[in-house]
Motif scaffolding. Structure first.
Motif, PDB file in Angstrom:
ATOM      1  N   GLY A  32       0.870  -1.181   0.037  1.00 34.38           N
ATOM      2  CA  GLY A  32       0.020  -0.140  -0.165  1.00 34.38           C
ATOM      3  C   GLY A  32       0.747   1.408   0.245  1.00 34.38           C
ATOM      4  N   TRP A  33       0.072   2.585  -0.057  1.00 32.84           N
ATOM      5  CA  TRP A  33       0.769   3.726   0.017  1.00 32.84           C
ATOM      6  C   TRP A  33       0.077   4.410   1.206  1.00 32.84           C
ATOM      7  CZ3 TRP A  33       4.963   4.901  -2.824  1.00 32.84           C
ATOM      8  CH2 TRP A  33       5.068   3.872  -4.290  1.00 32.84           C
ATOM      9  N   PHE A  34       1.003   5.134   2.072  1.00 37.16           N
ATOM     10  CA  PHE A  34       0.321   6.175   2.903  1.00 37.16           C
ATOM     11  C   PHE A  34       1.402   7.566   2.571  1.00 37.16           C
ATOM     12  CE2 PHE A  34      -1.591   4.041   6.584  1.00 37.16           C
ATOM     13  CZ  PHE A  34      -1.429   2.872   6.214  1.00 37.16           C
ATOM     14  N   ARG A  35       0.792   8.504   3.238  1.00 40.32           N
ATOM     15  CA  ARG A  35       1.437   9.835   2.737  1.00 40.32           C
ATOM     16  C   ARG A  35       1.378  10.633   4.227  1.00 40.32           C
ATOM     17  NH1 ARG A  35      -3.070  12.874  -0.906  1.00 40.32           N
ATOM     18  NH2 ARG A  35      -4.652  12.805   0.472  1.00 40.32           N
ATOM     19  N   GLU A  41      -0.484  13.662  10.534  1.00 42.04           N
ATOM     20  CA  GLU A  41      -0.218  12.277  10.846  1.00 42.04           C
ATOM     21  C   GLU A  41       0.094  11.491   9.432  1.00 42.04           C
ATOM     22  OE1 GLU A  41      -0.154  12.122  14.916  1.00 42.04           O
ATOM     23  OE2 GLU A  41      -0.414  10.075  13.687  1.00 42.04           O
ATOM     24  N   ARG A  42       0.593  10.292   9.542  1.00 40.06           N
ATOM     25  CA  ARG A  42       0.630   9.603   8.324  1.00 40.06           C
ATOM     26  C   ARG A  42      -0.566   8.962   7.986  1.00 40.06           C
ATOM     27  NH1 ARG A  42       5.927   5.762   7.393  1.00 40.06           N
ATOM     28  NH2 ARG A  42       6.901   7.836   8.221  1.00 40.06           N
ATOM     29  N   GLU A  43      -1.189   9.110   6.714  1.00 41.21           N
ATOM     30  CA  GLU A  43      -2.442   8.841   6.505  1.00 41.21           C
ATOM     31  C   GLU A  43      -2.350   7.552   5.440  1.00 41.21           C
ATOM     32  OE1 GLU A  43      -4.886  11.891   5.542  1.00 41.21           O
ATOM     33  OE2 GLU A  43      -3.807  12.465   3.402  1.00 41.21           O
ATOM     34  N   PHE A  44      -3.546   6.853   5.462  1.00 44.63           N
ATOM     35  CA  PHE A  44      -3.729   5.782   4.672  1.00 44.63           C
ATOM     36  C   PHE A  44      -4.069   6.439   2.927  1.00 44.63           C
ATOM     37  CE2 PHE A  44      -4.649   1.845   2.586  1.00 44.63           C
ATOM     38  CZ  PHE A  44      -5.946   2.109   1.763  1.00 44.63           C
ATOM     39  N   VAL A  45      -3.575   5.946   1.977  1.00 46.29           N
ATOM     40  CA  VAL A  45      -3.841   6.403   0.652  1.00 46.29           C
ATOM     41  C   VAL A  45      -4.482   5.235  -0.097  1.00 46.29           C
ATOM     42  CG1 VAL A  45      -3.052   7.116  -1.474  1.00 46.29           C
ATOM     43  CG2 VAL A  45      -2.027   8.107   0.655  1.00 46.29           C
ATOM     44  N   ALA A  46      -3.925   4.028  -0.314  1.00 51.82           N
ATOM     45  CA  ALA A  46      -4.441   2.882  -0.928  1.00 51.82           C
ATOM     46  C   ALA A  46      -3.528   1.740  -0.753  1.00 51.82           C
ATOM     47  CB  ALA A  46      -4.205   3.229  -2.393  1.00 51.82           C
ATOM     48  N   ALA A  47      -4.215   0.757  -1.019  1.00 45.96           N
ATOM     49  CA  ALA A  47      -3.756  -0.518  -0.657  1.00 45.96           C
ATOM     50  C   ALA A  47      -4.189  -1.840  -1.642  1.00 45.96           C
ATOM     51  CB  ALA A  47      -3.910  -1.268   0.797  1.00 45.96           C
ATOM     52  N   TYR A  57      -9.121   2.239  -0.800  1.00 39.86           N
ATOM     53  CA  TYR A  57      -8.666   3.646  -1.229  1.00 39.86           C
ATOM     54  C   TYR A  57      -9.508   4.723  -0.123  1.00 39.86           C
ATOM     55  CZ  TYR A  57      -7.526   2.449  -5.916  1.00 39.86           C
ATOM     56  OH  TYR A  57      -7.152   1.792  -7.120  1.00 39.86           O
ATOM     57  N   ALA A  58      -8.387   5.682   0.066  1.00 43.64           N
ATOM     58  CA  ALA A  58      -8.884   6.706   1.175  1.00 43.64           C
ATOM     59  C   ALA A  58     -10.107   7.597   0.280  1.00 43.64           C
ATOM     60  CB  ALA A  58      -7.846   7.619   1.407  1.00 43.64           C
ATOM     61  N   ASP A  59     -11.191   7.913   0.924  1.00 41.28           N
ATOM     62  CA  ASP A  59     -12.148   8.749   0.234  1.00 41.28           C
ATOM     63  C   ASP A  59     -11.533  10.142  -0.379  1.00 41.28           C
ATOM     64  OD1 ASP A  59     -14.836   8.516   3.042  1.00 41.28           O
ATOM     65  OD2 ASP A  59     -14.151   6.889   1.241  1.00 41.28           O
ATOM     66  N   VAL A  90       5.118  13.390   1.621  1.00 42.10           N
ATOM     67  CA  VAL A  90       5.809  12.442   1.564  1.00 42.10           C
ATOM     68  C   VAL A  90       5.151  11.037   1.204  1.00 42.10           C
ATOM     69  CG1 VAL A  90       8.052  11.044   2.197  1.00 42.10           C
ATOM     70  CG2 VAL A  90       7.806  13.482   2.646  1.00 42.10           C
ATOM     71  N   TYR A  91       5.297  10.405   0.219  1.00 39.24           N
ATOM     72  CA  TYR A  91       4.648   9.180   0.104  1.00 39.24           C
ATOM     73  C   TYR A  91       5.301   7.915   0.383  1.00 39.24           C
ATOM     74  CZ  TYR A  91       0.661  11.537  -2.201  1.00 39.24           C
ATOM     75  OH  TYR A  91      -0.386  12.441  -2.322  1.00 39.24           O
ATOM     76  N   TYR A  92       4.617   7.191   1.076  1.00 37.09           N
ATOM     77  CA  TYR A  92       5.563   5.876   1.621  1.00 37.09           C
ATOM     78  C   TYR A  92       4.792   4.702   1.198  1.00 37.09           C
ATOM     79  CZ  TYR A  92       8.068   9.030   5.041  1.00 37.09           C
ATOM     80  OH  TYR A  92       8.627  10.256   5.739  1.00 37.09           O
ATOM     81  N   CYS A  93       5.810   3.795   0.480  1.00 39.09           N
ATOM     82  CA  CYS A  93       5.123   2.598   0.297  1.00 39.09           C
ATOM     83  C   CYS A  93       5.266   1.500   1.222  1.00 39.09           C
ATOM     84  CB  CYS A  93       6.234   1.837  -0.928  1.00 39.09           C
ATOM     85  SG  CYS A  93       5.666   0.199  -1.441  1.00 39.09           S
ATOM     86  N   THR A  94       4.319   0.631   1.466  1.00 42.07           N
ATOM     87  CA  THR A  94       4.318  -0.372   2.825  1.00 42.07           C
ATOM     88  C   THR A  94       3.926  -1.559   2.263  1.00 42.07           C
ATOM     89  OG1 THR A  94       3.647  -0.370   5.024  1.00 42.07           O
ATOM     90  CG2 THR A  94       1.970   0.471   3.275  1.00 42.07           C
TER      91      THR A  94
END
Length: 123
Positions: A32-35, A41-47, A57-59, A90-94
């Motif tokens: 997934g990706w967070f940003r 706070e680090r927030e969810f984007v997609a998985a 996906y985040a809304d 900053v986008y983080y892969c997880t």
């Protein structure tokens, strides 16, 4: 141990597009990706679930971002269209190796993180 290497960030004008890539060194069940924007706070984007390709996906990004995977390359992508200044972060892969869908949108679920890539959207 899984290593994640991200690429594809940069500077783009509002309304533009970018594609992020994340290559994984080992097998995973979820990626997934967070940003994280400054002071937030680090927030969810997609998985995406590797087996079956189910996506979440985040809304805030639904209809604009698309997460996908390439099994042969062990790589996940985040296609970002219609970018807005508020997408700047900053986008983080997880990734993790858990098979359950529980907590897919929670940062605490994931065991492995990339180094992050900056995405800046100018107005």
């Amino acid at each position: 141990q899984v290593q994640l290497v991200e690429s594809g960030g940069g500077l783009v004008q509002a309304g533009g597009s970018l594609r992020l890539s994340c290559a994984a060194s080992g097998g995973t069940f979820f990626m997934g990706w967070f940003r994280q924007a400054p002071g937030k706070e680090r927030e969810f984007v997609a998985a995406i679930r590797w087996s079956g390709g189910n996506t979440w996906y985040a809304d805030s990004v639904k209809g604009r971002f698309t997460i996908s995977r390439d099994n042969a390359k062990n790589t996940v992508y985040l296609q970002m269209n219609s970018l807005k200044p508020e997408d700047t972060a900053v986008y983080y892969c997880t990734a993790d190796r858990g098979g359950s869908t529980f907590g897919v949108q929670s940062k605490w679920r994931y065991d492995y993180w990339g180094q992050g890539t900056q995405v800046t959207v100018s107005s």
